[in-house]
Design a protein around this motif. Sequence first.
Motif, short mmCIF file in Angstrom:
data_model
loop_
_atom_site.label_atom_id
_atom_site.label_comp_id
_atom_site.label_asym_id
_atom_site.label_seq_id
_atom_site.Cartn_x
_atom_site.Cartn_y
_atom_site.Cartn_z
N GLY A 192 41.63 3.42 -74.41
CA GLY A 192 41.26 2.83 -75.68
C GLY A 192 41.69 3.75 -76.98
N HIS A 193 41.80 3.27 -78.04
CA HIS A 193 41.80 3.80 -79.43
C HIS A 193 40.56 3.31 -79.99
N GLY A 194 40.45 4.28 -81.11
CA GLY A 194 39.35 4.11 -82.06
C GLY A 194 39.36 5.05 -83.26
N PRO A 195 38.26 5.23 -84.07
CA PRO A 195 37.06 4.35 -83.83
C PRO A 195 36.84 3.23 -84.86
N SER A 196 35.89 2.34 -84.93
CA SER A 196 35.70 1.49 -86.16
C SER A 196 35.03 2.33 -87.16
N PHE A 197 35.97 2.37 -88.23
CA PHE A 197 35.37 3.37 -89.42
C PHE A 197 34.57 2.72 -90.18
N ALA A 198 33.21 3.24 -90.62
CA ALA A 198 32.15 2.69 -91.22
C ALA A 198 32.13 3.21 -92.52
N VAL A 199 31.14 2.63 -93.59
CA VAL A 199 30.94 3.40 -95.03
C VAL A 199 30.21 4.31 -94.72
N TYR A 200 30.62 5.49 -95.51
CA TYR A 200 29.66 6.54 -95.68
C TYR A 200 28.11 6.22 -96.09
N PRO A 201 27.01 6.87 -95.45
CA PRO A 201 27.20 7.85 -94.58
C PRO A 201 27.09 7.63 -92.98
N ARG A 202 27.53 6.31 -93.01
CA ARG A 202 27.59 5.73 -91.55
C ARG A 202 28.68 6.18 -90.95
#
Length: 778
Positions: free
Chosen positions: A212-222
């Motif tokens: 697979g590919h990734g990641p699921s990008f989160a909002v800083y600082p997560r």
Amino acid sequence: MSLRKLFSLITIFAVTVFVTVLVCGIASKDLVTQEAVTLLIRKRDLKGNLSLNKKNELFYVFVNWLEVIFWRLDALFHFFPSILKTLIWTRSFLNILILLPLLMVFSVIFYLFKNKVIRILLLSILVWYVLPVNQWISTTYNNALVNSGLNIANFSRQQNRWIWGGDRLNEGYYPYTSFKFNWKQKHEDGKAEFKIGSLGHYQLFVNGRYVGHGPSFAVYPRVYYDTYNIAEYVLSGENEIEVIVNYVSEQTHEYYHYPQPGLLVGGLIKDGIIYQSLSDWRFWKVASLINWENAKRISADAGYAEIVDLTSFPKKYQRASVIKLNEYKLEPRPLPLLTQRREKPPFYKNMLNLGSFSTGYLQIDSQLKNPCLITINWLIKNQKTSDSYFNQSDRVNLPAGNNSWIQFSRRSGEFVYLDSGSCQGSLTPSFIHIGMPFDALKYTYSGIALDENIFKISLNSLINNVQNHFEDCVEREKAMYVGDAFQVSKCLAVSGNGGLIKEMIRRFAQRQEENGMIPSMTPANVKQYIPSYSLQWVVWLSWYVKEFNDNNFAMEMKPCLIKLMNWASRRESALNGLLSNSLGEQDWWDFIDWTPIDSSLAYQTALQIWYYRALEAASGIYGVDNAAEYHQKAEKLKQGLINLAYDKRLGLFADSFNNEQKAGFGLITNSLAGMVGLFPNKSESANAYAYLAKQGNIYTDSPYSQSWVIEWLLNNHDYNQALSLIRGYWGSMVNNGASSVYETYRPIKGESGSYSHAWGCGPLYFYQKLARPQEDKK
């Protein structure tokens, strides 16, 4: 019983438990994991080859069973849940010693009570908790020990770790870096779970097989990490995990711009009773892929085309290093992993026909007599050309022999032209479709082919653009804008998908600025602010809470909502609470739609309409304390717009206005007014559309704003005209050969911008609304 005997009894139990706990404490420090035993009793090279003689293997098994014994002792006291929760879950080795008094009390009770019934009862309790050994070991060991991340003495087995390494170039990093983890496996049917996150895109392979590919990008600082079950890829014998990471040091619209690269690794591989920890950085090796490059940028704020040379490989891998990135808050991804669908489309004269506009990864299987340089051009039309769509032109140099290559970067288009030059041999391309799983609505409206095809291109756009977030265009920025995401949410809601929609609303809330404003896009930390989009977030939240009856989420979002409404309130003018066109903010964009609006005067009507709608929405959200104040302000603003922006002679709202003047009377402004019910009455709303239609002004420059026109007609209960307009606008795209919805389009002018845009999926819920009156008539 004498005190001496009692003291001896207590001492024996204390020493026994202390030694057991001590051994298990050392064991939990990774003695029972393969890498620590390697440090103590094995020799292991960087490739990961293991050697274990019989003596050491017996010792290895003995240590594992000591740990099992300790957790069986835990089970004996399982009927003290509150005590165990306090003592065991404290993650402190010293606190385990507090269990000693419990053992002593139990032994004393057993010794003092001579009554056989009581002793049998005590023994029955022991047997009750010890008998289901296999079930208990499996359940308790995995749930209480492994999955909980229990830390007795620096228990590193489940601690995800940040690692990095490789060469530097001009005080920066090569964009592509390869990480490998090797081990030898005896059993194939063990548990194998890999946790991975990165501050950039990654591509994961196990034993050469694509995962697979990734990641699921989160909002800083997560930072979200993905969890893969890789058991099906693990083989008996030598195994290898490879991760390729692309760290982009420049700003893009797709994800948060991280100031440094990093790869997060964790998880376990079970081999019999042995656990292999994937978080141990000492057995990860790393090398910079100097043969992979970022080429021409796709567009101003998007990623890059890629150049890959598979004929050369890193000469040497080095041991990876632990890096400290304590500023990030690690969380498991809140949504499912993206689904993959592999197919082999028709391939003729070097042209791969995907059948419809699609997004995913190209795979090329080759049998070549000589090294071969291939240029990959992603196209909209079936033509041999070097003019790829949005600079999506990649190059790969394949070696001679049998090879299989999967593209790192996700691409989009309807056709792929492979310029293979003088390659000698065969090329077999295939395509891996990628997307977020969601419940899709089935078409049931009518038997007319045009309606069904309109539904198909709308659904295809939705399938393409619903990735780890709701992307505006999958072939360019891959950003998530508030306006696009709200429109996508309406399309998804016709068949449920509430959890997916809620997560996207939450991600925008996580990006809220200190002043209360919500940026136009997420998760990218681009400083771009669209005031109408910030206000739409409130409308979006209100719509979701009512659609899915989720008052708990309303309470969760309440602080964000109040902060945003306070931001808008501070920018009201003295004139009926209106917002001026330019509020003096840096990186401000007065965007409403691509359709031109006359904003020459002080107050833009469309912006006021969105503020009115936000005030009304906020007043109706569950748990808002000052709902009456919001409603009162909304009514005042509505009356101000009717007095200042509404031309009674024309029966239309002006695009912009001031105390004495009005400028422009466009379709965009009036469709928004009709959509939110701003006209004095239904009759005048219908007359306004009839006036514009008589002028031939029924189409906008984008399906985003055209959806407002349709909703205006639906509010007027003019269902026939709404259906005619859907067929005239989206149907014109179908007749133009579209397989997904364009970003900008006007039936006479044609298409431009992206060819699969999120905000064009409106017919998915329009047809549902149109079906209701038909059902009512029946």
